[in-house]
Scaffold this active site. Structure first.
Site, PDB file in Angstrom:
ATOM      1  N   ASP A   8       0.859  -1.184   0.000  1.00 24.51           N
ATOM      2  CA  ASP A   8       0.000   0.000   0.000  1.00 24.51           C
ATOM      3  C   ASP A   8       0.894   1.233   0.000  1.00 24.51           C
ATOM      4  O   ASP A   8       1.779   1.367   0.855  1.00 24.51           O
ATOM      5  CB  ASP A   8      -0.906   0.014   1.231  1.00 24.51           C
ATOM      6  CG  ASP A   8      -1.953  -1.086   1.196  1.00 24.51           C
ATOM      7  OD1 ASP A   8      -2.063  -1.767   0.167  1.00 24.51           O
ATOM      8  OD2 ASP A   8      -2.652  -1.264   2.213  1.00 24.51           O
ATOM      9  N   ASP A 131     -15.337  -3.771  -0.668  1.00 24.97           N
ATOM     10  CA  ASP A 131     -14.808  -3.512   0.665  1.00 24.97           C
ATOM     11  C   ASP A 131     -15.974  -3.211   1.593  1.00 24.97           C
ATOM     12  O   ASP A 131     -16.626  -2.171   1.444  1.00 24.97           O
ATOM     13  CB  ASP A 131     -13.840  -2.329   0.626  1.00 24.97           C
ATOM     14  CG  ASP A 131     -12.755  -2.513  -0.435  1.00 24.97           C
ATOM     15  OD1 ASP A 131     -12.256  -3.638  -0.560  1.00 24.97           O
ATOM     16  OD2 ASP A 131     -12.423  -1.531  -1.121  1.00 24.97           O
TER      17      ASP A 131
END
EC number: 5.3.1.16
Length: 241
Positions: A8, A131
């Protein structure tokens, strides 16, 4: 089940968020490309997220992503990239950089026609991220919660040549408390697409449990790997059990 490490990106560094919160950031490597090169020694696929892009709605960390793709793909590794891909131009730019797959989340909720179009033009190269927060799909870098469920997203894309659905329980992401096995199992049984599981993996037992769920083709790991809960070799073995 394929083991897929995650990088990330925030401010050009490899980080992890706790439960998707941008005010709870842990930096793991200041050189994401070097990290990618090390991971390539054992892994065939890498998951990369432009966290700033996810909030902004367009690619922000393109230079860092380019360096990671070059490092990991130098010897044939495959990279899937997400975060801020909400237009055909953004998707095409990452594919042109050498990404094997693009990951779309917010666009799957707000513009499913775009996702269908991209999947049709690039079959097998589009991953749809769902998500979830309390069963509803979070968008805009996980900072807003929509009214739709993960299965709603899957149904809207039925028949499209999508590579996989990437399911994350946001409340577990970065916590190492264990993935949401029940929700993952239900989605894999109902969605009609291969599922990549993400969020909460903290032990080899968690990986083995996910590997037993029919339809789960891969798992994304981050914090547990970088903080030494298991080695990369151990994780790959457990995911293949």
């Amino acid at each position: 089940m394929q083991l897929i490490p995650a990088i990330d990106l925030l401010g050009g560094q490899a980080v992890r968020l706790h439960q998707g919160r941008y005010d709870q950031v842990t930096v793991y490597d200041q050189d994401p490309a070097a990290l990618a090169a090390r991971l390539r020694r054992a892994c065939a696929r890498l998951h990369v997220v432009d966290l700033e892009g996810a909030r902004a709605g367009l690619p922000v960390q393109a230079d860092a992503v380019r360096a990671v793709i070059a490092a990991f793909g130098a010897e044939g590794g495959s990279v899937q990239v997400g975060g801020g891909i909400r237009s055909a131009a953004a998707a095409e730019s990452y594919l042109a950089l050498g990404a094997d797959r693009i990951v779309l989340g917010t666009a799957a909720v707000n513009d499913p026609a775009l996702v269908r179009d991209l999947a049709g033009r690039f079959p097998g190269r589009v991953v749809v991220a769902v998500d979830a927060k309390d069963g509803r799909v979070a968008v805009q870098g996980w900072e807003q919660v929509s009214s739709v469920t993960a299965l709603d997203v899957a149904r809207a894309l039925a028949g499209a040549p999508v590579a996989a659905l990437l399911y994350t329980d946001v409340s577990r992401d970065g916590t190492q408390v264990g993935p949401n096995l029940e929700a993952t199992r239900e989605l894999a049984a109902s969605c009609g697409f291969p599922v990549l599981a993400s969020g909460g993996v903290g032990s080899l037992a968690h990986l083995r449990a996910l590997a037993q769920i029919p339809g789960v083709s891969g798992v994304i790991v981050g914090r547990a790997l970088y903080e030494g809960a298991f080695t990369l070799a151990e994780a790959i073995e457990a995911a293949s059990a």
